[in-house]
Design an enzyme around this catalytic site. Structure first.
Site, PDB file in Angstrom:
ATOM      1  N   GLY A 101     -13.846 105.390  54.761  1.00 18.54           N
ATOM      2  CA  GLY A 101     -13.028 106.088  53.775  1.00 18.54           C
ATOM      3  C   GLY A 101     -11.543 106.163  54.092  1.00 18.54           C
ATOM      4  O   GLY A 101     -10.839 107.029  53.566  1.00 18.54           O
ATOM      5  N   ARG A 105     -27.141  95.478  45.981  1.00 17.40           N
ATOM      6  CA  ARG A 105     -26.799  95.925  44.631  1.00 17.40           C
ATOM      7  C   ARG A 105     -27.559  97.204  44.320  1.00 17.40           C
ATOM      8  O   ARG A 105     -28.388  97.655  45.125  1.00 17.40           O
ATOM      9  CB  ARG A 105     -27.126  94.846  43.598  1.00 17.40           C
ATOM     10  CG  ARG A 105     -28.594  94.504  43.494  1.00 17.40           C
ATOM     11  CD  ARG A 105     -28.777  93.266  42.646  1.00 17.40           C
ATOM     12  NE  ARG A 105     -30.159  92.834  42.574  1.00 17.40           N
ATOM     13  CZ  ARG A 105     -30.961  93.042  41.546  1.00 17.40           C
ATOM     14  NH1 ARG A 105     -30.538  93.737  40.502  1.00 17.40           N
ATOM     15  NH2 ARG A 105     -32.186  92.592  41.552  1.00 17.40           N
ATOM     16  N   ARG A 141     -21.761  97.346  47.577  1.00 18.47           N
ATOM     17  CA  ARG A 141     -22.735  96.891  46.572  1.00 18.47           C
ATOM     18  C   ARG A 141     -22.012  96.057  45.520  1.00 18.47           C
ATOM     19  O   ARG A 141     -20.909  96.427  45.097  1.00 18.47           O
ATOM     20  CB  ARG A 141     -23.385  98.074  45.855  1.00 18.47           C
ATOM     21  CG  ARG A 141     -23.972  99.101  46.786  1.00 18.47           C
ATOM     22  CD  ARG A 141     -25.458  98.938  46.919  1.00 18.47           C
ATOM     23  NE  ARG A 141     -25.942  99.737  48.041  1.00 18.47           N
ATOM     24  CZ  ARG A 141     -27.173  99.696  48.499  1.00 18.47           C
ATOM     25  NH1 ARG A 141     -28.066  98.919  47.934  1.00 18.47           N
ATOM     26  NH2 ARG A 141     -27.539 100.435  49.527  1.00 18.47           N
ATOM     27  N   ASN A 167     -10.849  96.635  43.384  1.00 12.42           N
ATOM     28  CA  ASN A 167     -11.350  96.596  44.757  1.00 12.42           C
ATOM     29  C   ASN A 167     -10.224  96.139  45.672  1.00 12.42           C
ATOM     30  O   ASN A 167      -9.293  95.453  45.229  1.00 12.42           O
ATOM     31  CB  ASN A 167     -12.521  95.612  44.847  1.00 12.42           C
ATOM     32  CG  ASN A 167     -13.106  95.541  46.243  1.00 12.42           C
ATOM     33  OD1 ASN A 167     -13.304  96.580  46.903  1.00 12.42           O
ATOM     34  ND2 ASN A 167     -13.375  94.340  46.729  1.00 12.42           N
ATOM     35  N   HIS A 197      -9.628  94.014  49.315  1.00 13.89           N
ATOM     36  CA  HIS A 197     -10.319  93.105  50.242  1.00 13.89           C
ATOM     37  C   HIS A 197      -9.360  92.712  51.366  1.00 13.89           C
ATOM     38  O   HIS A 197      -8.188  92.402  51.100  1.00 13.89           O
ATOM     39  CB  HIS A 197     -10.794  91.849  49.483  1.00 13.89           C
ATOM     40  CG  HIS A 197     -11.497  90.880  50.371  1.00 13.89           C
ATOM     41  ND1 HIS A 197     -12.783  91.106  50.832  1.00 13.89           N
ATOM     42  CD2 HIS A 197     -11.096  89.708  50.920  1.00 13.89           C
ATOM     43  CE1 HIS A 197     -13.132  90.098  51.610  1.00 13.89           C
ATOM     44  NE2 HIS A 197     -12.139  89.235  51.684  1.00 13.89           N
ATOM     45  N   ASP A 253     -15.420  91.677  39.259  1.00 12.39           N
ATOM     46  CA  ASP A 253     -16.359  91.023  38.346  1.00 12.39           C
ATOM     47  C   ASP A 253     -17.710  90.900  39.049  1.00 12.39           C
ATOM     48  O   ASP A 253     -17.928  91.533  40.090  1.00 12.39           O
ATOM     49  CB  ASP A 253     -15.807  89.687  37.820  1.00 12.39           C
ATOM     50  CG  ASP A 253     -15.654  88.640  38.906  1.00 12.39           C
ATOM     51  OD1 ASP A 253     -16.180  88.834  40.019  1.00 12.39           O
ATOM     52  OD2 ASP A 253     -15.006  87.613  38.630  1.00 12.39           O
ATOM     53  N   GLU A 280      -3.371  97.783  53.853  1.00  9.44           N
ATOM     54  CA  GLU A 280      -4.234  98.228  52.742  1.00  9.44           C
ATOM     55  C   GLU A 280      -3.850  99.627  52.274  1.00  9.44           C
ATOM     56  O   GLU A 280      -3.790  99.896  51.080  1.00  9.44           O
ATOM     57  CB  GLU A 280      -5.702  98.276  53.192  1.00  9.44           C
ATOM     58  CG  GLU A 280      -6.361  96.928  53.363  1.00  9.44           C
ATOM     59  CD  GLU A 280      -7.844  97.069  53.645  1.00  9.44           C
ATOM     60  OE1 GLU A 280      -8.299  98.151  54.054  1.00  9.44           O
ATOM     61  OE2 GLU A 280      -8.564  96.072  53.445  1.00  9.44           O
TER      62      GLU A 280
HETATM   63  C1  GRF Z   1     -11.521  98.135  53.732  1.00  6.55           C
HETATM   64  O1  GRF Z   1     -10.949  97.606  54.881  1.00  6.55           O
HETATM   65  C2  GRF Z   1     -11.555  97.138  52.606  1.00  6.55           C
HETATM   66  O2  GRF Z   1     -10.801  96.028  52.853  1.00  6.55           O
HETATM   67  C3  GRF Z   1     -12.989  96.716  52.477  1.00  6.55           C
HETATM   68  O3  GRF Z   1     -13.736  97.756  53.013  1.00  6.55           O
HETATM   69  C4  GRF Z   1     -12.959  98.471  53.954  1.00  6.55           C
HETATM   70  C5  GRF Z   1     -13.218  99.908  53.740  1.00  6.55           C
HETATM   71  O4  GRF Z   1     -12.583 100.690  54.696  1.00  6.55           O
HETATM   72  N1  GRF Z   1     -13.291  96.413  51.096  1.00  6.55           N
HETATM   73  P1  GRF Z   1     -12.416 102.222  54.455  1.00  6.55           P
HETATM   74  O5  GRF Z   1     -13.801 102.794  54.181  1.00  6.55           O
HETATM   75  O6  GRF Z   1     -11.478 102.411  53.312  1.00  6.55           O
HETATM   76  O7  GRF Z   1     -11.875 102.745  55.751  1.00  6.55           O
END
Ligand code: GRF
Length: 198
Positions: free
Chosen positions: A14, A67, A95, A111, A113, A145, A178
């Protein structure tokens, strides 16, 4: 001020959820977190929601590993609608979503990534980037998607791969990016919502 009602879905740590909730709390994001939902009962992301006094719920995922059972996905749609959510934010949600969610929230599910998509979709993308010998990787926010880490790209941020990087050091650097990129992208959705609706 009109605040964008968001719902956050996650399965784990999180850290992105925390960054988003902190931005809201500090007045830097015109959003309102209506609900945090996890498919993992003991996920730290649910504790973070409680820490920020955000409504939260565990969604029992059913028998599949990657899923949700269709009836569970319908239940998820109902939970989000009942909470009045306009934008669904995946933050480490493990999922793949299918028709019920994708139809109910068309172009309203995003999302993040940890790679510069379309390079390195899937798990542990930072390890893939290291193994490829790349000098730059990064993170991507994209619409969701039915394919894994695949929808239209909204924004990206580059992160250098430094000599001597380990998977851990590189992952940590990507996660810092991120936590900046995701709130910045959500802020753009908030601005759109205030101007004309999503
Ligand atoms: C993130 O690093 C993101 O890139 C991926 O899942 C991770 C989740 O990390 N989709 P967090 O739970 O936000 O710390």
């Amino acid at each position: 001020m009109k605040r964008l009602p968001i719902g956050i879905l996650g399965s784990g740590k999180g850290s992105n959820c925390r960054a988003i909730l902190e931005c809201i709390r500090s007045g830097n994001l015109a959003a309102e977190a209506r609900v945090v939902i996890s498919d993992a009962l003991d996920a730290p992301i649910l504790d973070i929601a409680r820490e920020f006094s955000v409504a939260n719920a565990y969604l029992a995922p059913g028998q599949f590993r990657t899923r949700l059972e269709p009836e569970v996905e319908n239940e998820l749609v109902n939970m989000l609608r009942q909470a009045g959510v306009e934008l669904v934010i995946l933050a480490g949600f493990m999922r793949v979503l299918h028709a019920p969610m994708l139809k109910a929230f068309r172009r309203r599910i995003v999302n993040i990534h940890p790679a510069l998509l379309p390079k390195f979709p899937g798990l542990e993308a930072w390890k893939q980037a290291l193994a490829a010998g790349d000098e730059v990787t990064g993170c991507t926010v994209h619409y969701v998607d039915e394919k894994i880490d695949h929808g239209e790209i909204i924004a990206q941020r580059e992160v250098p791969i430094l000599p001597g990087d380990t998977p851990e050091s590189l992952h940590a650097r990507i996660q810092i990016a991120e936590r900046e990129l995701y709130p910045a992208v959500i802020a753009e959705f908030c601005a759109k919502y205030q101007a004309a609706g999503l």
